[in-house]
Design an enzyme around this catalytic site. Structure first.
Site, PDB file in Angstrom:
ATOM      1  N   PRO A  25       0.966  -1.195   0.254  1.00 14.77           N
ATOM      2  CA  PRO A  25       0.166   0.172   0.024  1.00 14.77           C
ATOM      3  C   PRO A  25       0.914   1.165  -0.257  1.00 14.77           C
ATOM      4  CG  PRO A  25      -0.309  -1.003   2.531  1.00 14.77           C
ATOM      5  CD  PRO A  25       0.779  -2.158   1.355  1.00 14.77           C
ATOM      6  N   MET A  26       0.573   1.939  -1.134  1.00 19.84           N
ATOM      7  CA  MET A  26       0.984   3.441  -0.870  1.00 19.84           C
ATOM      8  C   MET A  26       0.450   4.281  -1.400  1.00 19.84           C
ATOM      9  SD  MET A  26       4.985   2.428  -2.373  1.00 19.84           S
ATOM     10  CE  MET A  26       4.783   1.391  -3.678  1.00 19.84           C
ATOM     11  N   GLY A  58      -3.871   4.184   1.577  1.00 18.79           N
ATOM     12  CA  GLY A  58      -4.275   4.017   2.475  1.00 18.79           C
ATOM     13  C   GLY A  58      -5.624   5.425   2.092  1.00 18.79           C
ATOM     14  N   HIS A 179      -5.030  -0.881   8.403  1.00 16.12           N
ATOM     15  CA  HIS A 179      -3.516   0.104   9.022  1.00 16.12           C
ATOM     16  C   HIS A 179      -3.348   0.283   9.897  1.00 16.12           C
ATOM     17  CE1 HIS A 179      -0.320   1.934   8.256  1.00 16.12           C
ATOM     18  NE2 HIS A 179      -0.883   2.764   7.585  1.00 16.12           N
ATOM     19  N   ALA A 181      -0.355   0.353  11.770  1.00 14.35           N
ATOM     20  CA  ALA A 181       0.895  -0.225  11.142  1.00 14.35           C
ATOM     21  C   ALA A 181       1.845   1.845  11.552  1.00 14.35           C
ATOM     22  CB  ALA A 181       1.532  -0.418  10.083  1.00 14.35           C
ATOM     23  N   HIS A 182       2.695   1.853  11.584  1.00 16.96           N
ATOM     24  CA  HIS A 182       3.378   3.141  11.467  1.00 16.96           C
ATOM     25  C   HIS A 182       2.928   4.503  11.770  1.00 16.96           C
ATOM     26  CE1 HIS A 182       4.137   1.179   7.285  1.00 16.96           C
ATOM     27  NE2 HIS A 182       4.507   0.668   8.041  1.00 16.96           N
ATOM     28  N   TYR A 184       0.268   5.531  13.017  1.00 19.32           N
ATOM     29  CA  TYR A 184      -1.317   6.369  12.588  1.00 19.32           C
ATOM     30  C   TYR A 184      -2.097   5.989  13.786  1.00 19.32           C
ATOM     31  CZ  TYR A 184       1.519   7.471   8.547  1.00 19.32           C
ATOM     32  OH  TYR A 184       1.571   8.211   7.307  1.00 19.32           O
ATOM     33  N   ARG A 231      -2.205  -4.771   8.688  1.00 18.39           N
ATOM     34  CA  ARG A 231      -1.331  -4.349   8.865  1.00 18.39           C
ATOM     35  C   ARG A 231      -0.509  -4.064  10.026  1.00 18.39           C
ATOM     36  NH1 ARG A 231       2.492  -0.955   4.425  1.00 18.39           N
ATOM     37  NH2 ARG A 231       4.361  -2.591   5.366  1.00 18.39           N
ATOM     38  N   GLY A 315      11.965  -2.391   2.487  1.00 20.39           N
ATOM     39  CA  GLY A 315      13.466  -3.298   2.415  1.00 20.39           C
ATOM     40  C   GLY A 315      14.035  -4.321   1.163  1.00 20.39           C
ATOM     41  N   GLY A 336       7.028  -2.033  -2.318  1.00 23.55           N
ATOM     42  CA  GLY A 336       6.737  -0.202  -2.409  1.00 23.55           C
ATOM     43  C   GLY A 336       7.957   0.106  -3.842  1.00 23.55           C
TER      44      GLY A 336
HETATM   45  C1  FMN Z   1       5.508   6.579  -1.398  1.00 22.58           C
HETATM   46  C2  FMN Z   1       4.923   5.644  -0.136  1.00 22.58           C
HETATM   47  C3  FMN Z   1       4.397   5.631   0.389  1.00 22.58           C
HETATM   48  C4  FMN Z   1       3.486   4.765   1.348  1.00 22.58           C
HETATM   49  N1  FMN Z   1       2.174   4.761   1.895  1.00 22.58           N
HETATM   50  C5  FMN Z   1       2.029   3.869   2.473  1.00 22.58           C
HETATM   51  C6  FMN Z   1       0.266   3.505   2.602  1.00 22.58           C
HETATM   52  O1  FMN Z   1      -0.234   4.183   2.586  1.00 22.58           O
HETATM   53  N2  FMN Z   1       0.270   2.430   3.850  1.00 22.58           N
HETATM   54  C7  FMN Z   1       1.032   1.922   4.515  1.00 22.58           C
HETATM   55  O2  FMN Z   1       0.854  -0.165   5.106  1.00 22.58           O
HETATM   56  N3  FMN Z   1       2.581   1.837   4.602  1.00 22.58           N
HETATM   57  C8  FMN Z   1       2.912   3.123   3.070  1.00 22.58           C
HETATM   58  N4  FMN Z   1       4.077   2.721   2.947  1.00 22.58           N
HETATM   59  C9  FMN Z   1       4.911   1.997   2.609  1.00 22.58           C
HETATM   60  C10 FMN Z   1       4.967   0.573   1.945  1.00 22.58           C
HETATM   61  O3  FMN Z   1       4.287  -0.316   2.322  1.00 22.58           O
HETATM   62  C11 FMN Z   1       6.299   0.047   2.517  1.00 22.58           C
HETATM   63  O4  FMN Z   1       6.011  -1.224   3.540  1.00 22.58           O
HETATM   64  C12 FMN Z   1       7.416   0.802   2.041  1.00 22.58           C
HETATM   65  O5  FMN Z   1       7.969   1.240   1.539  1.00 22.58           O
HETATM   66  C13 FMN Z   1       8.368  -0.356   2.884  1.00 22.58           C
HETATM   67  O6  FMN Z   1       8.980  -1.357   1.115  1.00 22.58           O
HETATM   68  P1  FMN Z   1       9.309  -0.814   0.637  1.00 22.58           P
HETATM   69  O7  FMN Z   1      10.835  -1.025   0.870  1.00 22.58           O
HETATM   70  O8  FMN Z   1       9.789  -2.204  -0.895  1.00 22.58           O
HETATM   71  O9  FMN Z   1       9.625   0.544  -0.104  1.00 22.58           O
HETATM   72  C14 FMN Z   1       4.800   4.133   2.069  1.00 22.58           C
HETATM   73  C15 FMN Z   1       5.800   4.083   1.272  1.00 22.58           C
HETATM   74  C16 FMN Z   1       6.133   5.029   0.583  1.00 22.58           C
HETATM   75  C17 FMN Z   1       7.807   5.200  -0.067  1.00 22.58           C
END
Ligand code: FMN
Length: 389
Positions: A25-26, A58, A179, A181-182, A184, A231, A315, A336
């Site tokens: 999700p991004m 999201g 969601h 995580a992170h 929120y 998540r 990663g 991502g």
């Molecule tokens: C531009 C961007 C937007 C993201 N938005 C979300 C999101 O809306 N929801 C979420 O759970 N994670 C979000 N993430 C985290 C990603 O889902 C992912 O876990 C993170 O980029 C690490 O994976 P990667 O190393 O393959 O990029 C976002 C990451 C990026 C780079």
């Protein structure tokens, strides 16, 4: 499992996946005024493969849920109608897509709130000045003081998740991801570095898990457990989401999800966990867990504890993903940033082709093409996927 890799088919609840590479999700900030627009149909379709699995950016569950400019919602009819076009374009390519349900809680600002109100959270304490929020004009501001939800507002919030999940299914999504995580809203309840409540939603680990469990249960009962993913990121301290004992918190959530699955008589679709090495924002989000080995060990502990499909994120390269599947450390791996820059990431991984580089500058801009749908395919836009994908 030893002879599995990213290209081994997998059955995730009722869905037959042809490979293990998931679109993470991004947030991309392209939904002007909260309404998904045609460019989003193209963006997601570009990243679709027959039997592939995508998780949407999201998506707001209510008008208090946003903390970024131009993120889509799924709480009104216009949004549902607009999402339907996006989902249809993904289904036309044979992929499965879940909608990520999101409320940012205190990671918001008055400019994103109805009537310029303060953001809502588990606490009255703001995110520290170590962090900045992206404003609609592209500038950055400090996070304002939130207002802690009271008991009945928490029940209203659960209802927003439930209704949004029903809306997502009406829009044609195959399921939803909660969601949690992170840093929120849900994470603001889970982490003892944020949650300072003295009621039944704060204090003990069981109390801190109560909100997420209520949300998962309400949503699972509304649309079916097998359409619900969750998540979490217990070891990620993004937006001050620190916990004094991340391994224990992760296990506590997992044990409760296992128990809920027994109670509901069905497994959830999956658990999606972000690995501590996650560095999406350019800062190190290493958590406080030390070495890569320790991080991998932590993920392994959670993976073994969870009774169901386990998705890892954060990663991963092609090689690390192959290894995670081969070692049995994950059932699926979500990508991502590599997927932002490589619409045909699945094909590139399959033939081990070089990858395009992503441009961080256009992650959160509004242009419907630049940095969004204009990343090149390997061999021009008409590139066909091999029939065995
Ligand atoms: C531009 C961007 C937007 C993201 N938005 C979300 C999101 O809306 N929801 C979420 O759970 N994670 C979000 N993430 C985290 C990603 O889902 C992912 O876990 C993170 O980029 C690490 O994976 P990667 O190393 O393959 O990029 C976002 C990451 C990026 C780079």
């Amino acid at each position: 499992m030893a002879d599995s890799d990213l290209f081994t088919p997998y059955r995730m609840s009722k869905f037959d996946l042809s490979h293990r590479i998931v679109l993470a999700p991004m947030t991309r900030c392209r939904a002007l005024g909260g309404i998904p627009r045609p460019a989003m149909a193209e963006y997601y379709a570009q990243r679709s493969t027959p039997g592939g699995f995508l998780i949407s950016e999201g998506t707001m569950i209510s008008d208090t849920a946003a903390g970024f400019p131009h993120v889509p919602g799924i709480y009104n009819e216009e949004q549902v109608r607009a999402w339907k076009k996006v989902v249809d374009s993904v289904h036309a390519k044979g992929s499965i897509i879940f909608c990520q349900l999101w409320h940012v809680g205190r990671a918001s600002h008055q400019v994103y709130q109805p009537g310029g109100a303060a953001p809502l959270s588990s606490t009255n304490e703001p995110i520290s000045q170590r962090w900045r929020i992206l404003m609609p004009d592209g500038s950055h501001a400090i996070y304002p003081k939130p207002i802690a939800l009271n008991h009945s507002e928490i029940q209203d919030m659960v209802e927003h998740y439930r209704r949004s999940a029903i809306n997502a299914i009406r829009a044609g999504f195959d399921g939803i991801e909660i969601h949690g995580a992170h840093g929120y809203l849900i994470d603001q309840f889970l982490k003892d570095g944020i949650n300072d409540r003295t009621d039944e939603y704060g204090g003990s680990i069981g109390n801190r898990c109560k909100f997420v469990l209520q949300v998962v249960k309400a949503v699972a009962m509304a649309i079916g457990p097998d359409r619900v993913g969750v998540r979490i990121s217990p070891a990620i301290d993004h937006l001050d989401a620190m916990d004094s004992d991340p391994p224990k918190l992760g296990l506590a959530v997992i044990e409760r999800l296992n128990q809920l699955q027994l109670e509901l008589g069905s497994k959830l679709a999956y658990l999606h966990v972000t690995q501590p090495r996650y560095v999406a924002y350019g800062q190190t989000e290493a958590g406080r867990l030390g070495s890569e080995d320790e991080e991998a060990q932590l993920m392994r502990t959670w993976r073994r504890a969870y009774q169901g499909t386990f998705i890892c994120s954060g990663g991963f390269t092609r090689e690390l993903g192959m290894k995670a599947i081969a070692d049995g450390d994950a059932d699926l791996v979500s990508y991502g940033r590599l997927f932002i820059a490589n619409p045909d990431l699945v094909l590139r991984f399959k033939i081990n082709a070089p990858l395009n580089k992503y441009s961080r500058k256009t992650f959160y801009t509004q242009d419907p093409v630049v940095g969004y749908t204009d990343y090149p395919f390997l061999d021009g836009r008409k590139q066909k996927l091999p029939s065995n994908l």
